[in-house]
Design a protein around this motif. Structure first.
Motif, PDB file in Angstrom:
ATOM      1  N   PHE A   1       0.838  -1.203   0.000  1.00 63.04           N
ATOM      2  CA  PHE A   1       0.000   0.000   0.000  1.00 63.04           C
ATOM      3  C   PHE A   1       0.874   1.255   0.000  1.00 63.04           C
ATOM      4  N   LEU A   2       1.897   1.279   0.846  1.00 63.82           N
ATOM      5  CA  LEU A   2       2.787   2.443   0.918  1.00 63.82           C
ATOM      6  C   LEU A   2       3.526   2.655  -0.396  1.00 63.82           C
ATOM      7  N   LEU A   3       4.020   1.578  -0.970  1.00 63.29           N
ATOM      8  CA  LEU A   3       4.753   1.699  -2.230  1.00 63.29           C
ATOM      9  C   LEU A   3       3.849   2.148  -3.371  1.00 63.29           C
ATOM     10  N   GLU A   4       2.632   1.712  -3.347  1.00 62.78           N
ATOM     11  CA  GLU A   4       1.691   2.085  -4.399  1.00 62.78           C
ATOM     12  C   GLU A   4       1.211   3.533  -4.271  1.00 62.78           C
ATOM     13  N   ASN A   5       1.078   4.018  -3.030  1.00 65.48           N
ATOM     14  CA  ASN A   5       0.454   5.328  -2.814  1.00 65.48           C
ATOM     15  C   ASN A   5       1.376   6.430  -2.295  1.00 65.48           C
ATOM     16  N   TYR A   6       2.547   6.079  -1.772  1.00 64.57           N
ATOM     17  CA  TYR A   6       3.406   7.086  -1.141  1.00 64.57           C
ATOM     18  C   TYR A   6       4.867   6.973  -1.562  1.00 64.57           C
TER      19      TYR A   6
ATOM     20  N   ILE B   1       2.461   0.842  12.925  1.00 67.33           N
ATOM     21  CA  ILE B   1       2.421   1.050  11.482  1.00 67.33           C
ATOM     22  C   ILE B   1       0.978   1.270  11.030  1.00 67.33           C
ATOM     23  N   LYS B   2       0.068   0.482  11.578  1.00 68.40           N
ATOM     24  CA  LYS B   2      -1.351   0.636  11.238  1.00 68.40           C
ATOM     25  C   LYS B   2      -1.867   2.028  11.604  1.00 68.40           C
ATOM     26  N   GLU B   3      -1.400   2.571  12.716  1.00 71.68           N
ATOM     27  CA  GLU B   3      -1.811   3.925  13.123  1.00 71.68           C
ATOM     28  C   GLU B   3      -1.358   4.966  12.106  1.00 71.68           C
ATOM     29  N   ILE B   4      -0.135   4.823  11.613  1.00 77.30           N
ATOM     30  CA  ILE B   4       0.360   5.764  10.604  1.00 77.30           C
ATOM     31  C   ILE B   4      -0.463   5.639   9.327  1.00 77.30           C
ATOM     32  N   VAL B   5      -0.714   4.409   8.892  1.00 74.51           N
ATOM     33  CA  VAL B   5      -1.496   4.204   7.671  1.00 74.51           C
ATOM     34  C   VAL B   5      -2.893   4.801   7.836  1.00 74.51           C
TER      35      VAL B   5
ATOM     36  N   HIS C   1      -3.704   7.310   9.731  1.00 73.81           N
ATOM     37  CA  HIS C   1      -3.523   8.765   9.640  1.00 73.81           C
ATOM     38  C   HIS C   1      -3.393   9.194   8.181  1.00 73.81           C
ATOM     39  N   LEU C   2      -2.597   8.463   7.417  1.00 72.32           N
ATOM     40  CA  LEU C   2      -2.394   8.811   6.009  1.00 72.32           C
ATOM     41  C   LEU C   2      -3.702   8.714   5.222  1.00 72.32           C
ATOM     42  N   GLU C   3      -4.479   7.683   5.485  1.00 71.18           N
ATOM     43  CA  GLU C   3      -5.740   7.491   4.756  1.00 71.18           C
ATOM     44  C   GLU C   3      -6.790   8.525   5.130  1.00 71.18           C
ATOM     45  N   GLU C   4      -6.774   8.968   6.380  1.00 71.84           N
ATOM     46  CA  GLU C   4      -7.801   9.900   6.851  1.00 71.84           C
ATOM     47  C   GLU C   4      -7.422  11.367   6.669  1.00 71.84           C
ATOM     48  N   ASN C   5      -6.187  11.649   6.317  1.00 76.92           N
ATOM     49  CA  ASN C   5      -5.724  13.026   6.169  1.00 76.92           C
ATOM     50  C   ASN C   5      -6.220  13.602   4.847  1.00 76.92           C
ATOM     51  N   GLU C   6      -7.194  14.466   4.927  1.00 77.26           N
ATOM     52  CA  GLU C   6      -7.807  15.059   3.735  1.00 77.26           C
ATOM     53  C   GLU C   6      -6.818  15.895   2.937  1.00 77.26           C
ATOM     54  N   ASP C   7      -5.885  16.569   3.614  1.00 72.95           N
ATOM     55  CA  ASP C   7      -4.900  17.398   2.923  1.00 72.95           C
ATOM     56  C   ASP C   7      -4.037  16.583   1.974  1.00 72.95           C
ATOM     57  N   LEU C   8      -3.744  15.338   2.329  1.00 71.73           N
ATOM     58  CA  LEU C   8      -2.890  14.495   1.491  1.00 71.73           C
ATOM     59  C   LEU C   8      -3.526  14.169   0.148  1.00 71.73           C
ATOM     60  N   LYS C   9      -4.849  14.139   0.127  1.00 69.22           N
ATOM     61  CA  LYS C   9      -5.550  13.770  -1.107  1.00 69.22           C
ATOM     62  C   LYS C   9      -5.310  14.771  -2.234  1.00 69.22           C
ATOM     63  N   ASN C  10      -4.994  16.008  -1.868  1.00 69.72           N
ATOM     64  CA  ASN C  10      -4.768  17.055  -2.870  1.00 69.72           C
ATOM     65  C   ASN C  10      -3.282  17.297  -3.160  1.00 69.72           C
ATOM     66  N   MET C  11      -2.419  16.559  -2.513  1.00 67.81           N
ATOM     67  CA  MET C  11      -0.975  16.752  -2.686  1.00 67.81           C
ATOM     68  C   MET C  11      -0.433  15.925  -3.848  1.00 67.81           C
TER      69      MET C  11
ATOM     70  N   GLU D   1       5.053  15.269  -2.276  1.00 67.32           N
ATOM     71  CA  GLU D   1       4.621  15.818  -0.986  1.00 67.32           C
ATOM     72  C   GLU D   1       4.023  14.723  -0.099  1.00 67.32           C
ATOM     73  N   LYS D   2       3.221  13.856  -0.703  1.00 60.42           N
ATOM     74  CA  LYS D   2       2.643  12.740   0.051  1.00 60.42           C
ATOM     75  C   LYS D   2       3.736  11.830   0.592  1.00 60.42           C
ATOM     76  N   ALA D   3       4.731  11.544  -0.245  1.00 64.74           N
ATOM     77  CA  ALA D   3       5.841  10.681   0.165  1.00 64.74           C
ATOM     78  C   ALA D   3       6.606  11.307   1.329  1.00 64.74           C
ATOM     79  N   LEU D   4       6.897  12.590   1.241  1.00 64.77           N
ATOM     80  CA  LEU D   4       7.622  13.273   2.321  1.00 64.77           C
ATOM     81  C   LEU D   4       6.843  13.231   3.625  1.00 64.77           C
ATOM     82  N   HIS D   5       5.546  13.428   3.523  1.00 72.47           N
ATOM     83  CA  HIS D   5       4.704  13.378   4.721  1.00 72.47           C
ATOM     84  C   HIS D   5       4.736  11.980   5.348  1.00 72.47           C
ATOM     85  N   ALA D   6       4.603  10.961   4.537  1.00 70.29           N
ATOM     86  CA  ALA D   6       4.621   9.589   5.046  1.00 70.29           C
ATOM     87  C   ALA D   6       5.984   9.265   5.669  1.00 70.29           C
ATOM     88  N   VAL D   7       7.046   9.642   5.007  1.00 74.08           N
ATOM     89  CA  VAL D   7       8.392   9.406   5.538  1.00 74.08           C
ATOM     90  C   VAL D   7       8.561  10.106   6.876  1.00 74.08           C
ATOM     91  N   ASP D   8       8.111  11.345   6.966  1.00 75.64           N
ATOM     92  CA  ASP D   8       8.207  12.089   8.232  1.00 75.64           C
ATOM     93  C   ASP D   8       7.445  11.389   9.356  1.00 75.64           C
TER      94      ASP D   8
END
Length: 180
Positions: free
Chosen positions: A109-114, A135-139, A141-151, A155-162
């Motif tokens: 999932f991470l490789l496909e989306n981030y 790890i599930k908590e981070i995923v 967060h990533l799925e529920e973060n509305e701001d990421l959908k427009n990035m 930018e999405k990759a940097l956010h996930a890495v952070d």
């Protein structure tokens, strides 16, 4: 390697998590004993000990081959190799493998989306070294973060890495391979 067969493609003979390895994901390694080509010295050794599925089942474990196992990494981290062997023994092969399958699904999932093209090794390390629930908590967060959908993907990759770096830092884990 001829005559070398294994049933579990997720947890290797020596205690590494094959399903989370970027060499396997890239198609360069079929995982421990699940393909024709395999030049691992530990796999060769195991052929001499019939009926042993994992090195820790051998009376000689840990042998000389494990002398510096947790000091340096190859293409996958060895940092938790002995810890993972112990966990595998404690919770059972079935339970441990289920956890690894869940981690492989998250990694995919991470490789496909981030993954902006440079995060594969990082995500492999993060998913391998961090606990599944974290790890599930981070995923989530990533799925529920509305701001990421427009990035954009970078930018999405940097956010996930952070997010992963921050979590790893909380546990004193450095998400980098340790070379000689």
């Amino acid at each position: 390697m001829k005559n070398f067969k294994r049933n579990n493609a997720y947890f290797s003979l020596c205690g590494l998590n094959c399903g989370l390895c970027n060499m396997r994901l890239s198609g360069h390694c079929p995982s421990c004993g699940c393909g024709e080509h395999h030049s691992c010295s530990i796999a060769k050794c195991s052929l001499n000990y019939k009926g042993i599925e994992y090195c820790f089942q051998c009376d000689n474990f840990p042998c000389e081959k494990y002398k510096d196992a947790d000091k340096y990494d190859s293409f996958i981290t060895h940092l938790h190799q002995f810890k993972d062997i112990k966990k595998f023994q404690e919770i059972s092969e079935v339970t441990y493998t289920k956890e690894q399958i869940a981690k492989v699904e998250i990694l995919n999932f991470l490789l496909e989306n981030y993954n902006a093209g440079r995060q594969k090794t990082f995500f492999c390390l993060a998913v391998n070294l961090l606990e599944l629930e974290n790890i599930k908590e981070i995923v989530k967060h990533l799925e529920e973060n509305e701001d990421l959908k427009n990035m954009q993907i970078k930018e999405k990759a940097l956010h996930a890495v952070d997010q992963f770096k921050s979590l790893a830092e909380n546990y004193g884990i450095i998400l980098k391979l340790r070379k000689k």
